[in-house]
Design a protein around this motif. Structure first.
Motif, mmCIF file in Angstrom:
data_model
loop_
_atom_site.group_PDB
_atom_site.id
_atom_site.type_symbol
_atom_site.label_atom_id
_atom_site.label_comp_id
_atom_site.label_asym_id
_atom_site.label_seq_id
_atom_site.Cartn_x
_atom_site.Cartn_y
_atom_site.Cartn_z
ATOM 1 N N ASP A 252 1.045 -1.116 0.026
ATOM 2 C CA ASP A 252 -0.107 0.028 -0.080
ATOM 3 C C ASP A 252 0.828 1.145 0.178
ATOM 4 O OD1 ASP A 252 -1.568 2.266 0.894
ATOM 5 O OD2 ASP A 252 -3.171 1.003 1.986
ATOM 6 N N GLY A 253 1.130 1.700 -1.032
ATOM 7 C CA GLY A 253 2.059 2.909 -1.292
ATOM 8 C C GLY A 253 1.511 4.191 -0.499
ATOM 9 N N SER A 254 0.249 4.540 -0.554
ATOM 10 C CA SER A 254 -0.214 5.471 0.230
ATOM 11 C C SER A 254 0.112 5.344 1.892
ATOM 12 C CB SER A 254 -1.650 5.661 0.113
ATOM 13 O OG SER A 254 -2.002 6.466 -1.225
ATOM 14 N N ALA A 255 -0.275 4.420 2.336
ATOM 15 C CA ALA A 255 -0.012 4.279 3.713
ATOM 16 C C ALA A 255 1.319 3.941 4.009
ATOM 17 C CB ALA A 255 -0.687 2.772 4.094
ATOM 18 N N TYR A 256 2.259 3.443 3.501
ATOM 19 C CA TYR A 256 3.559 2.946 3.857
ATOM 20 C C TYR A 256 4.726 3.772 3.379
ATOM 21 C CZ TYR A 256 0.677 -1.060 5.797
ATOM 22 O OH TYR A 256 -0.202 -1.724 6.482
ATOM 23 N N VAL A 257 4.523 4.255 2.262
ATOM 24 C CA VAL A 257 5.842 5.156 1.674
ATOM 25 C C VAL A 257 5.428 6.645 1.190
ATOM 26 C CG1 VAL A 257 7.113 3.139 1.139
ATOM 27 C CG2 VAL A 257 5.419 3.975 -0.531
ATOM 28 N N SER A 258 4.173 6.726 0.728
ATOM 29 C CA SER A 258 3.973 8.110 0.003
ATOM 30 C C SER A 258 3.887 9.390 1.173
ATOM 31 C CB SER A 258 3.103 7.864 -0.906
ATOM 32 O OG SER A 258 3.075 7.065 -1.770
ATOM 33 N N ARG A 259 3.334 8.962 2.202
ATOM 34 C CA ARG A 259 2.742 9.908 2.919
ATOM 35 C C ARG A 259 3.712 10.066 4.364
ATOM 36 N NH1 ARG A 259 -3.677 8.736 3.650
ATOM 37 N NH2 ARG A 259 -4.273 8.944 1.447
ATOM 38 N N PRO A 260 4.581 11.291 4.406
ATOM 39 C CA PRO A 260 5.351 11.331 5.488
ATOM 40 C C PRO A 260 4.917 11.498 6.790
ATOM 41 C CG PRO A 260 5.249 13.296 4.294
ATOM 42 C CD PRO A 260 4.375 12.503 3.582
#
Length: 317
Positions: free
Chosen positions: A289-297
């Motif tokens: 899940d890119g939004s949850a785990y890498v995209s959002r600081p």
């Protein structure tokens, strides 16, 4: 009580300030123009202080049900798929319109005392000049403090949590939250063997990640073979992946949750360069899940390190 930004906060690379950097009282009417900032505010136990958020803010869902959304996506709803989205975003930015609309009249009516935004990425939030103009409309010289959160590393991300906590007068909560996240980072169990890992931020065209993402791979005990820590993401040819020959390829697609990422992969034709890698031959191509785990600081980047460590160690928990 006066909340004043410390000199160390103002000079910190993780934040940029507009306005006096102080408020007559701790912030109690917060507008978050970033999903990551919304997650930080909620993790600090300040969900009740949110008076407005973006159309993309979706976590924690239960806490956001009744919070007004004051942004909208300018891209047409029928635009979907990595290549089409990339083309539309480039066109919108080139035209000067940006890809997000802000309801500045509604924001002014909500009388915020703190606006959280960012200027780190042109495609991640409402344009910073638009936010500043809206803030002036919301109160002129006496309007809300605008803070642009601009982390480049995991350490910077943790600093933004403390900064938001200080502005809201909950310094102790911020310190406790950050201490807990640091303990979790220190407790991450690396895989038995460090492997070469290619994190993919966007499929078509290929973008390699920057800022904190290569550090996440390192904290998970492996070696990021594409991407630049502390720098913006960059477009790359797939031949660069073949040359790096990763032993694992992990899709952490920007702005996409896991189901959307899997749909993207299903409609993607893997280039020959990708199929030439060790990762492909050993069936080590993953999606998270890119939004949850890498995209959002925000706080969930630590979850991302834990997820990456589990994948790369062969754990299926």
């Amino acid at each position: 009580m006066t909340v004043r930004a410390k000199a160390s906060d103002v000079d910190h690379p993780a934040a940029r300030w507009s306005g006096p950097g102080r408020a007559p009282r701790p912030a109690r009417r917060i507008v978050s123009l970033l999903p990551s900032a919304t997650e930080i505010v909620c993790a600090l136990g300040l969900a009740d202080c949110l008076v407005a958020i973006t159309h993309e803010c979706d976590f924690p869902a239960d806490a956001l049900v009744d919070v007004p959304r004051i942004t909208a996506n300018r891209l047409l709803p029928e635009v979907s798929g990595s290549r089409a989205i990339d083309t539309a975003v480039r066109s919108s930015l080139a035209s000067g319109h940006g890809i997000y609309a802000l309801d500045d009249a509604r924001m002014a009516a909500l009388e915020p005392d703190l606006i959280l935004t960012q200027e780190l990425c042109r495609v991640c939030a409402v344009a910073y000049p638009t936010v500043l103009q809206a803030a002036r409309s919301a109160g002129g010289a006496d309007g809300p403090v605008v803070v642009s959160l601009e982390p480049h590393s995991l350490s910077d991300v943790l600093a933004t949590i403390e900064i938001v906590g200080r502005l809201a007068g909950v310094d102790d909560r911020g310190a406790r939250l950050v201490a807990g996240l640091r303990r979790r980072l220190a407790a991450v169990e690396p895989p038995p063997r460090s492997r070469r890992v290619a994190m993919v931020e966007w499929l078509d065209p290929l973008f390699a990640p920057g800022h904190w993402v290569p550090e996440q791979v390192e904290r998970a005990g492996c070696w990021p073979v594409i991407g630049w820590a502390g720098e913006p993401s960059r477009e790359l040819p797939w031949t660069a992946v073949a040359e790096a020959d990763p032993e694992a390829v992990i899709l952490g697609l920007c702005g996409f949750d896991l189901p959307t990422s899997l749909r993207e992969w299903d409609s993607f034709s893997p280039p020959v360069a990708l199929t030439a890698t060790t990762a492909w031959r050993q069936d080590e191509v993953w999606a998270i899940d890119g939004s949850a785990y890498v995209s959002r600081p925000g706080p969930r980047l630590i979850d991302g390190v834990e997820v990456l460590a589990a994948i790369l160690a062969g754990r299926r928990d």
